[in-house]
Enzyme design. Structure first.
Site: not given
Lengths: 282, 989
Positions: B264, B294, B525
């Protein structure tokens, strides 16, 4: 004259701690002359959340209690410090960040322990209900604005109206015995201050052990009713709002097709009784 | 002639701007040089003398300018320079070499920046908030914020109360009651604490070099993590970095540079690692750090084989479930689902009031989790503690009750699924003689048979939502374990038996499926912002066509699985299975490192310090980063935390509050298409540059540009645009211009996308499938070739139906741990592994932290340190919390807030004990993702007091043929920590 109050629902607080963080955000690194000097980065909790755990697995829960300066109508802190602490017309209590310098006695005047000592600036400090923002036209303090569950609500109303609401909405204050008339009021405070007794009722159905739903559960104390509940699909029941350390109770379980069961429980704090097995009537 | 006039206009405009803006005049003092703009055949030209605060220009072609911009002809020059300017024309001209720029990057970049600043310097932004404060907007991973600034200092940050002129909120009517969300945005603690991390004492404010690192001499790799640092100038830091990029390519060849970043980033589409960083890394070429899925592990490696949804990594489609659940459902079973802690993903606390509504409507709640998690504690209902890693056994037992008592949807099973007979044969014990009954599962799960039967009967008789994982439609701690794939598979099989998609029968925990406008476009994003990366981001789906920009592409195909970075660096070889969302079968295509003919990694470009907190068996990372073969590590980071102190050069980056960006709250895109479904109000915002970068820190974009100047790539990287220009490009690429002007957007800061009107709300996910219709939810997946019958008919599986016997796994046939029919295979580390269990009798659960987001917000000397459910202050140090059961504590003489050592053969971590009956006996609960890595001795070989509990978790993959993490299959022992001397460190490390 309307005063600012908070109404906090203990059952709605899940300790995201946003109220605590917002108070830090507002005061760390910021001086608000006339209202409050800056808060230290660490160590102070002008607005914070306490917790207590009730019961045992799998019937266990944590209750969270947001606490701060109660902005008491009869605030003991205003009576010390030679006028350094005063109550505004809107009920907000302010510790003057200039006049209060060095006056440690202001800290100990608060029976709730809501005033903190700033060693660096030699100031007693506390939550100011964001008076500096309300004076600029903000509609509510930051603790309620950042609260995502609706647990904290700010209301501006008369003490008389609050008194009425206290009765009709079953609100309570912390430690009323201090006699300071706090203006933070709590809903569902029993989640923090009282206890429950619970259990899981099982019994043989067609020769297989099953959870028993719909069992009638009655709690008595000295022969007087103290609460009742009905078991759910998992056989679980819970009777809440029992006072602290309240001694011996008798639990009566009855269910069609089963022998009634009576058992004695001694309650000093919340208690999960594990599985209670009913015997099939013969 | 027109071009002549336009060119002359440029110098007028520059000088006029300098006259009006002192800062611009100052800028014109910075450099003295001659810039020239001309057409190719020299028939038109103008040159500009920059310097001394002004620009003097002359007509004609100069014979020795410092830089030159050349148009193919005058017509093109006019087309590109005459307003309104269409950036597509610029891009096309560049791609065709009809527009070229020559000169040293230092000059050309300054020139284009200057033109850009001239064009944007008049833009007003932010709102006057009185008292000398200005109010800006910004985003965090935890939600939107107003940022109040006075004298270049952040005063406060608050969630946003919607204004009267913002779009109206939606309402839902269910069972005669009307619900509408509060008209304000919500924020997670890790977002609200932002001011404290901006002004953190752990900020990196100057470039630094490790004291015993000499790029021209001894590098002392073995001292990484131990040596100190010295401040150096930006020029020196950038020169060393650029020179190392060139050197390792020259000396070692293709693939020698590795890219490594967190999963992130600070919020924003331009500054995100998938945006600027990806474009930068593509420009220099890099061995990719391959991210395993994950968050989705079990759903990806297991779940999707039964029902497809590969483009969501195996997650369920999230449309309309909010209305359907409130209307129809009678029970919600939360299974490894704690949205009050995890917020789904980026969902702030938007789902909280919806769960209050469900409670108000009398919908029953059940929570299956080894920890009585915060959702269970808050919303109430029945908590069923289950031994970690054994949930699939309980699921099979539920199926057993349904099969035995006829409590499943036989029509749905017959018409909408395949292979049920084989699953039934397994569950009823026809294969192995062992019926998977409630009695059978008890030894595994610790759950009483009558509890399982009670749940099975209620579920089989009532319309039930299965809240699987934090999002309700995916994720969940149970999916990150040795049995994670089994669990996700079991969840899908259970729902298939109950009629997935029928009214009131679906996946969800009310976190997803709000009636927002799904058609309004703003790039997520994961679409890569300015990356131009068509293969590494979701850019090609929409953004690339909408935002004119140059493509970027990584020429290096070599990759290393994130979970195997240490092996790659220490052993020099490793292998993995890919995250490939295009098909169900993409995951079978194993790959090896090194790739044929490629260099092993010699340089790591590391972005931040999150990996100690998020890598299983993380002590091996310390050793790996000290490898001699890894000749250079540069770390570009905001804070000094985690593995930052293992770098040779540290480049200080600034936060998103100190630079420009733009984004949408919760707008992820990619694998999480329409992630905004978690929000009560869609909100797009310009992320104002609220304050100047602290110290000497620079924006990521600026750092990349500065390095690329040294490689002649800065013009390619920036396309002559500043970060603010890129924000405008995102604005223009979206649907925003149809609704709000750039000018107003820039001032006000945000736009609330109006909710979808009731008649147009999207249908409920999978309803189309349950009813045998064409797919009608607005998601561009699966890919057209993935349909077996007609387009939009059926699922992505071979049969087009939910497959109890997964044909993809059957075809693969190489993974005995993933048989085509889901079967219970006990965890390779757990209570069933008796030898290990005898030594380490406690199971460790490492969920996501509640107050921080991965490593964001944690540590850094911020406010969260003072929250006792997050860290506890003991003897002047803030320790990470580990939750232990009262019985386990008493057996070891441990009291509340005692320091304890969590240890196994992999390492040891010192935590503060929180004693609570909410964690079941035999299990320790301590969140992963501590930002602090603080070994009390030799890094990699001593107890860590920072709280990186992943030091203890196994690196072993979920199953042999996956690259799936399984941290929740972990055995440990704990003891009271009484100091280094008193501890048997041999046992501890």
């Amino acid at each position: 004259m309307s005063k600012w109050h908070l109404i906090i629902d203990v059952a709605l607080c899940h300790n995201c701690s946003n109220c605590f963080i917002a108070c830090k955000d507002e005061h760390v690194g910021n001086d608000f002359p006339g209202y409050a000097a800056s808060q230290p980065l660490h160590g102070h909790s002008w607005f914070h959340v306490e917790q207590t755990e009730r019961g045992q697995a799998p019937m266990v829960e944590t209750a969270y209690l947001p606490k701060s300066c109660n902005q008491c109508a009869d605030a003991p802190c205003t009576k010390v410090g030679d006028g350094a602490v005063y109550q505004r017309e809107d009920g907000i209590v302010i510790i003057d960040p200039v006049k209060a310098k060095g006056k440690k006695e202001i800290v100990s005047s608060c029976p709730y322990g809501a005033i903190w000592w700033n060693e660096e600036s030699q100031l007693p400090q506390k939550w100011i209900f964001d008076a500096h923002l309300l004076d600029r036209g903000w509609k509510e303090p930051r603790c309620s604005q950042v609260c995502p569950t609706g647990a904290i609500q700010a209301v501006k109303t008369t003490d008389e109206d609050m008194q009425h609401r206290t009765q009709t909405e079953n609100l309570r204050v912390l430690s009323p015995e201090f006699g300071t008339s706090p203006r933070i009021h709590y809903r569902n405070l029993h989640r923090f201050t009282h206890h429950f007794v619970g259990g899981t009722v099982v019994g043989d159905v067609a020769d297989q052990l099953e959870c028993l739903e719909g069992v009638s559960v009655k709690l008595t104390r000295n022969g007087e009713p103290a609460g009742e509940a009905t078991s759910d699909i998992f056989g679980e029941f819970k009777i809440d709002e029992l006072p602290d350390d309240s001694g011996e109770y008798t639990l009566h379980l009855s269910h069609q097709g089963f022998e009634a069961l009576e058992t004695t429980v001694s309650l000093d704090k919340s208690l999960y009784l594990n599985e209670l097995k009913l015997t099939v009537q013969t | 002639m027109q071009l002549q006039i336009l060119l002359q206009g440029v110098s007028w405009a520059l000088n006029f701007t300098a006259l009006q803006h002192a800062s611009f005049k100052e800028r014109l003092h910075e450099k003295e040089f001659i810039a020239q703009v001309k057409v190719k055949d020299n028939s038109v030209g103008r040159h500009y003398h920059f310097g001394k605060g002004k620009v003097i220009s002359h007509s004609g072609v100069h014979d020795n300018p410092d830089m030159t911009i050349t148009f193919k002809n005058a017509a093109l020059g006019v087309k590109l320079l005459r307003p309104p300017i269409d950036h597509t024309d610029f891009i096309n001209a560049m791609k065709n070499f009809a527009l070229q720029m020559a000169g040293e990057d230092e000059i050309t970049q300054w020139f284009t920046d200057t033109i850009s600043i001239m064009n944007t310097i008049r833009w007003e932004y932010g709102v006057d908030a009185g008292n000398g404060e200005r109010r800006y907007t910004n985003f965090t991973n935890g939600g939107p914020l107003f940022v109040y600034v006075k004298d270049d200092k952040i005063v406060r940050m608050t969630p946003i109360d919607l204004a009267d002129d913002d779009a109206a909120s939606w309402t839902i009517t269910a069972r005669g009651k009307t619900f509408t969300p509060p008209r304000k945005t919500t924020i997670n603690p890790h977002g609200l604490t932002s001011k404290s991390v901006v002004y953190s004492s752990k900020r990196l404010l100057k470039p630094m070099k490790r004291v015993d690192f000499d790029p021209n001499g001894e590098r002392n790799q073995q001292n990484r993590g131990k040596s100190g640092y010295e401040e150096i100038s930006w020029d020196e830091a950038l020169d060393i970095t650029a020179n190392e990029i060139k050197r390792v390519k020259r000396e070692h060849g293709h693939g020698a540079i590795m890219n490594s970043h967190g999963s992130h980033h600070t919020w924003g589409n331009i500054g995100h690692y998938l945006s600027a960083q990806m474009r930068f890394m593509n420009a220099i070429g890099h061995t990719k750090m391959h991210l395993n899925p994950d968050s989705w592990e079990g759903w990806y490696w297991g779940g999707m084989h039964h029902y497809g949804n590969s483009m969501r990594n195996g997650a369920m489609e999230p449309y309309g479930q909010l209305q359907d659940c409130l209307d129809e459902a009678e029970m919600i079973v939360f299974w490894a689902s704690d949205p009050e802690s995890s917020s789904g993903s980026y969902g702030s606390f938007e789902g909280t009031p919806r769960r209050h509504w469900a409670r108000e409507l009398g919908i029953k709640m059940v929570h299956i989790d080894p920890y009585c998690n915060h959702t269970a504690n808050h919303i109430g209902g029945k908590w069923i503690p289950v031994i970690p890693g054994t949930s699939p056994a309980m699921a099979h037992a539920l199926a057993h009750v349904w099969m035995t008592e006829g409590l499943y949807d036989q029509d749905y099973v017959e018409t909408r699924t395949t292979g049920f007979d084989k699953y039934r044969a397994y569950v009823m014990g026809e294969e192995d003689g062992q019926p998977k009954s409630p009695e059978w599962q008890e030894a595994e799960t610790g759950v009483a048979p009558h509890t399982v039967r009670a749940l099975a009967r209620e579920w089989g008789n009532k319309k039930t939502y299965l809240a699987a994982g934090g999002k309700g439609t995916t994720f969940g701690g149970a999916n990150r374990s040795a049995t994670g794939a089994q669990w996700a598979r079991a969840m899908i099989c259970l729902m298939a038996m109950q009629g997935l998609g029928k009214p009131g029968i679906n996946f969800g925990n009310l976190q997803c499926g709000a009636p927002i406008d799904y058609e309004f476009y703003f790039p997520g994003y994961a679409e890569g912002g300015m990356s131009g990366d068509l293969t590494g981001t979701a850019s090609p789906i929409q953004l690339y066509q909408r935002q004119p920009h140059l493509l970027s592409m990584n020429s290096v195909t070599q990759q290393i699985p994130r979970l195997r970075i240490p092996e790659a660096l220490i052993d020099g070889e490793t292998s993995g299975y890919p995250t490939d969302a295009r098909s169900i079968e993409g995951q079978f295509m194993g790959y090896k490192y090194p790739s044929p003919g490629h260099s092993r990694v010699k340089m790591m470009y590391k972005y931040g310090g999150s990996h100690f907190g998020t890598t299983m068996e993380s002590d091996r990372l310390a050793k790996a980063l000290q490898s001699e073969g890894l000749e250079f590590i540069v770390n570009q980071s905001i804070w000094n935390e985690g593995e930052v102190s293992f770098a040779d050069i540290i480049l200080p980056a600034c936060t998103n509050f100190e630079r420009w960006d733009i984004g949408e709250w919760g707008g992820a895109g990619g694998y999480s298409q329409h992630n905004q479904t978690m929000l009560n109000h869609r909100m797009v915002a310009i992320q104002h540059k609220c304050i100047e970068p602290l110290g000497e820190s620079r924006s990521d974009y600026q750092i990349f540009t500065d390095i690329l100047k040294r490689l002649g790539l800065s013009a390619y990287f920036t396309e002559g645009a500043t970060e603010l220009d890129w924000c405008k490009a995102q604005f223009d690429a979206s649907d925003l211009p149809k609704h709000i002007s750039w000018k107003k957007f820039l001032k006000k800061g945000y736009y609330v996308v109006p909710a979808e009107k009731e008649e147009n709300r999207p249908p409920t996910g999978f309803r189309w499938y349950a009813e045998g219709r064409k797919k009608d939810v607005p998601e561009p997946a699966p890919l057209p070739s993935e349909y077996g019958e007609k387009y939009l008919e059926g699922l992505q599986t071979q049969s087009g139906k939910i497959e109890f016997e997964a044909q993809s796994l059957k075809r693969f046939g190489q993974d005995p741990e993933r048989p085509p029919v889901n079967k219970y295979i006990p965890s390779w580390e757990g209570r069933q592994t008796s030898e290990l269990f005898a030594k380490f009798p406690l199971q460790l659960l490492t969920p996501h932290p509640r107050y921080s987001f991965h490593t964001q917000g944690d540590g850094k000397d911020g406010y969260l340190n003072d929250i006792e459910d997050h860290r506890v202050l003991v003897d002047g140090y803030y320790y990470w919390v580990a939750r232990i059961n009262p019985v386990d504590a008493e057996n070891r003489g441990i009291k509340h807030h005692d320091l304890i050592l969590l240890h196994n053969e992999r390492g040891s971590v010192i935590c503060a004990a929180q004693i609570t009956g909410r964690i079941m006996q035999g299990v320790v609960h301590s969140a992963e993702s501590s930002a602090e890595y603080d070994p009390v001795g030799e890094p990699g070989n001593s107890p860590d007091r920072g709280g990186c509990v992943n030091i203890l978790t196994p690196k072993r993959h979920m199953t042999a043929k996956t690259t799936g993490s399984a941290p929740n299959s972990c055995l440990i022992e704990i003891e009271k920590w009484t100091g280094l001397a008193a501890t048997n460190l041999e046992a501890a490390s």
